[in-house]
Design a protein around this motif. Sequence first.
Motif: not given
Length: 339
Positions: A160-175
């Motif tokens: 799972c990820y969230v992406a913000e225009p100023s920061i970019g892609l950020q992973q939300l889950s840990v494999d």
Amino acid sequence: MDIHPGTRGSARLWHHVEDGFVSVAVWTEKVAGEGEDADPLMLYHRPSASGLLAVFDGVGGAGRPLAGRTPSGRARTHAWLASRRVRGLVEEWYTDRSTGFSPEALVAHIDGRLATGVLQRRRTRGRLQRELPSTFAGLAFEPNAGQVSWHVLWAGDSRCYVAEPSIGLQQLSVDDTEAADALALLLQDPPMTNMVHASGGFAVNRWRGSAHVPCVLITATDGFFGYVDTPAEFEHLLWQTLLGSQDALHWSVLLAERVESYTKDDASIAIAALGFDDFSALRASFRWRFDNLQEEHATPMRRAASMGRTALVETRERSWLAYRDGYERRLPRYEGIDS
């Protein structure tokens, strides 16, 4: 929610656009008719603007045994069947809150019904085999005063990820693997330490968070993010295809074309863009981020590819060093359930 499905070759595509909400999803299979990913799940409750994105990847290594045959006689493995059954059970759990919105309730719902009615069910043998094994990664989201709040739910190595225009892609889950570093996981294939299965004893991890809107929520199986050269390349291809598209359907087409060009696995992704005025605004919002990724990551990696292995390894490590802090800024402090 009025979802508009489409196809491109063997790929399946979905898209939907309305004020403040854009969604696309893609499903592809490596071998025609044998894909172990289930269709991505996208649920949207318009009155509350809340919903769920989820993906499911049947675990082929652990789920090779035969689960049964279709009416036409086609053999189906535990892995193929598992992802589809888990998908249905997650949808049931999300839409029926009588059992409670918790990982424990989800585990109980899956554990109680996953193997029900499976043809030719037999106890699997061996340490690595599981009955009906599948990954699951889901983002349950809801608006909250200019923000979106979410529950990240997962078991296995889908993400799972969230992406913000100023920061970019950020992973939300840990494999759920012994290794956690995203670059290291591109260079090796460690076994999973947790997955959904009917043999009992699995966990659904949870992590909560929020972000200001507009932003983009993403769930994906490893066919999308596990066969690129650097973690930054997955984000780069998201915005490259977005910026090259004319509308939401076209974006899903370009995503399918791109993933089929490099992956060695089945691949599925579900994306929800929240708070953008329209598709053009979504596309324009990530122009700066794409240009940054192109200059700092994609172009150096392309140059290094023609300069030999040593240059490629060094450039990849520099890319990860520059990219890592932003990409990992929202990762859970620890694996497991957080209430």
